[in-house]
Design an enzyme around this catalytic site. Structure first.
Site, PDB file in Angstrom:
ATOM      1  N   LYS A  12      10.795 -30.973  33.790  1.00 37.14           N
ATOM      2  CA  LYS A  12      11.145 -29.980  32.753  1.00 37.14           C
ATOM      3  C   LYS A  12      10.276 -30.253  31.532  1.00 37.14           C
ATOM      4  O   LYS A  12      10.233 -31.371  31.023  1.00 37.14           O
ATOM      5  CB  LYS A  12      12.632 -30.095  32.408  1.00 37.14           C
ATOM      6  N   THR A  44      14.401 -30.327  38.230  1.00 40.27           N
ATOM      7  CA  THR A  44      13.899 -30.376  36.845  1.00 40.27           C
ATOM      8  C   THR A  44      15.075 -30.264  35.879  1.00 40.27           C
ATOM      9  O   THR A  44      15.054 -30.829  34.788  1.00 40.27           O
ATOM     10  CB  THR A  44      12.884 -29.249  36.556  1.00 40.27           C
ATOM     11  N   ASP A  45      16.106 -29.555  36.316  1.00 40.69           N
ATOM     12  CA  ASP A  45      17.294 -29.424  35.470  1.00 40.69           C
ATOM     13  C   ASP A  45      17.918 -30.798  35.193  1.00 40.69           C
ATOM     14  O   ASP A  45      18.397 -31.062  34.094  1.00 40.69           O
ATOM     15  CB  ASP A  45      18.310 -28.507  36.167  1.00 40.69           C
ATOM     16  N   ARG A  92      28.534 -27.479  11.504  1.00 37.26           N
ATOM     17  CA  ARG A  92      27.376 -27.199  12.346  1.00 37.26           C
ATOM     18  C   ARG A  92      26.107 -27.588  11.604  1.00 37.26           C
ATOM     19  O   ARG A  92      26.143 -27.849  10.400  1.00 37.26           O
ATOM     20  CB  ARG A  92      27.333 -25.704  12.723  1.00 37.26           C
ATOM     21  N   GLN A 126      23.742 -16.324   5.144  1.00 36.85           N
ATOM     22  CA  GLN A 126      23.639 -15.274   4.129  1.00 36.85           C
ATOM     23  C   GLN A 126      24.042 -15.826   2.753  1.00 36.85           C
ATOM     24  O   GLN A 126      23.396 -15.549   1.741  1.00 36.85           O
ATOM     25  CB  GLN A 126      24.566 -14.098   4.493  1.00 36.85           C
ATOM     26  N   HIS A 136      19.037 -22.072  15.716  1.00 42.81           N
ATOM     27  CA  HIS A 136      20.281 -22.564  16.309  1.00 42.81           C
ATOM     28  C   HIS A 136      20.121 -23.943  16.951  1.00 42.81           C
ATOM     29  O   HIS A 136      19.140 -24.200  17.647  1.00 42.81           O
ATOM     30  CB  HIS A 136      20.781 -21.577  17.369  1.00 42.81           C
TER      31      HIS A 136
HETATM   32  O1  URC Z   1      25.180 -18.020   9.175  1.00 47.07           O
HETATM   33  C1  URC Z   1      25.353 -17.204  10.109  1.00 47.07           C
HETATM   34  N1  URC Z   1      25.371 -15.876   9.845  1.00 47.07           N
HETATM   35  C2  URC Z   1      25.545 -14.945  10.814  1.00 47.07           C
HETATM   36  O2  URC Z   1      25.573 -13.718  10.535  1.00 47.07           O
HETATM   37  C3  URC Z   1      25.708 -15.411  12.130  1.00 47.07           C
HETATM   38  N2  URC Z   1      25.898 -14.791  13.312  1.00 47.07           N
HETATM   39  C4  URC Z   1      25.991 -15.740  14.272  1.00 47.07           C
HETATM   40  O3  URC Z   1      26.150 -15.528  15.511  1.00 47.07           O
HETATM   41  N3  URC Z   1      25.858 -16.968  13.715  1.00 47.07           N
HETATM   42  C5  URC Z   1      25.679 -16.799  12.386  1.00 47.07           C
HETATM   43  N4  URC Z   1      25.495 -17.666  11.364  1.00 47.07           N
END
Ligand code: URC
Length: 307
Positions: free
Chosen positions: A12, A57-58, A183, A231, A259
């Site tokens: 991988k 590979t996984d 997170r 945001q 992510h």
């Molecule tokens: O900070 C975030 N804003 C979003 O609008 C959003 N949408 C999502 O799936 N994760 C996140 N995280």
């Protein structure tokens, strides 16, 4: 026409593993791109399709993530040695393992001037900027009378390893996202700000200082905002600049939500206590907005990618 199999290898490639080590509230990051290539007695799988000698590979991918937990990541070299030794010594048919690792360097977001008014020691401990990434950009327009100067930066990669949540959002029948109470928040900042210097009659801003200060305020706001969404962080970054720099009237951000997914290590009998993440490169959320001084007209184009 008779053919024979020549050199071959498999595994991988580009496992993006991020390991956060939490030493109290001081966090340390290791961010690697690990590619595994194995070779050995692999004639059969090529000639007949028998997978009897093939470690998937996984599995090599899972091993990378599990080893990040089991052995930690002291250095890329040490990590690669553990992995290579494991594949060759545990699998009879595998005679050679080549582990390639790219490491992305991060540095802590810290005050440049020792003024810790905006940033407490706590924030610095879990806020990072990736080294040597950003590009400074500017666009100058003049029609013989009026000036428009837009400056900014792109590819300033930053991460908070805690103080970010995301919950309370709309849920419809397609929603599967789990609410997050702690997170990783990571983004590649792309920002453009517009100066209110428009004529030779006005005193010209100190461009160097202004850039440096805008960047600093942006980083400090990123580091010290306890974030309920990207945001919200974006708005804090913008308003910090507008409130601190009178020469800037408008700023627009394009922020990908980079992510980081916690890897499920339960199948290997390991507990992932917010330590080992898979850094996905796509798809990504893309959060974009303009922050303006109250009363001014927005002029930065919505699509600023060519700017
Ligand atoms: O900070 C975030 N804003 C979003 O609008 C959003 N949408 C999502 O799936 N994760 C996140 N995280």
């Amino acid at each position: 026409m008779p053919t024979i199999l020549g050199q071959n290898q498999y595994g991988k490639a580009e496992n993006r593993v991020v390991k956060i080590t939490r030493d109290g509230d001081t966090h340390h990051i290791k961010d690697l791109n690990v590619s595994v290539a194995l070779s050995g007695d692999m004639d059969d799988v090529h000639y007949s399709g028998s997978n009897a000698n093939v470690l998937p590979t996984d599995t090599t991918k899972n091993t990378v993530f599990a080893f990040a937990k089991e052995h930690g990541i002291e250095s890329a070299e040490q990590f690669g040695i553990h992995l290579a030794r494991h594949f060759v010594s545990s699998q009879e048919p595998i005679h050679r393992a080549r582990i390639r690792i790219e490491e992305y360097a991060w540095e802590r977001i810290a005050t440049s001037d020792g003024n810790s008014k905006f940033i407490g020691a706590d924030e610095v401990k879990h806020s990072f900027a990736r080294k040597g990434m950003e590009t400074r950009v500017s666009q100058i327009t003049y029609d013989g009378e009026n000036w428009e100067v837009i400056s900014g930066l792109k590819d300033l990669t930053v991460m908070n390893s805690t103080n970010s949540e995301f919950w309370g959002y709309v849920k419809d029948k397609y929603t599967t996202l789990k609410e997050a109470y702690d997170r990783i928040l990571a983004t590649d900042v792309s920002a453009r700000w517009r100066y209110n210097w428009t004529s030779d009659e006005q005193r010209m801003p100190n461009w160097e200082k202004s850039y440096e200060q805008a960047r600093k305020h942006m980083l400090h706001a990123f580091a010290e905002t306890y974030s309920l969404s990207l945001q919200q962080t974006l708005y804090q970054m913008g308003s910090r600049i507008i409130n601190s720099r009178s020469e800037i009237d408008e700023i627009r951000f394009s922020l990908p939500n980079n992510h980081h997914f916690l890897v499920d290590l339960e199948p290997f009998g390991l507990k992932n206590d917010n330590e080992v993440y898979f850094a996905a490169d796509r798809p990504y959320g893309l959060i974009e907005a303009t922050v303006l001084r109250d009363g001014v007209e927005p002029k930065i184009p919505v699509d600023m990618t060519n700017l």
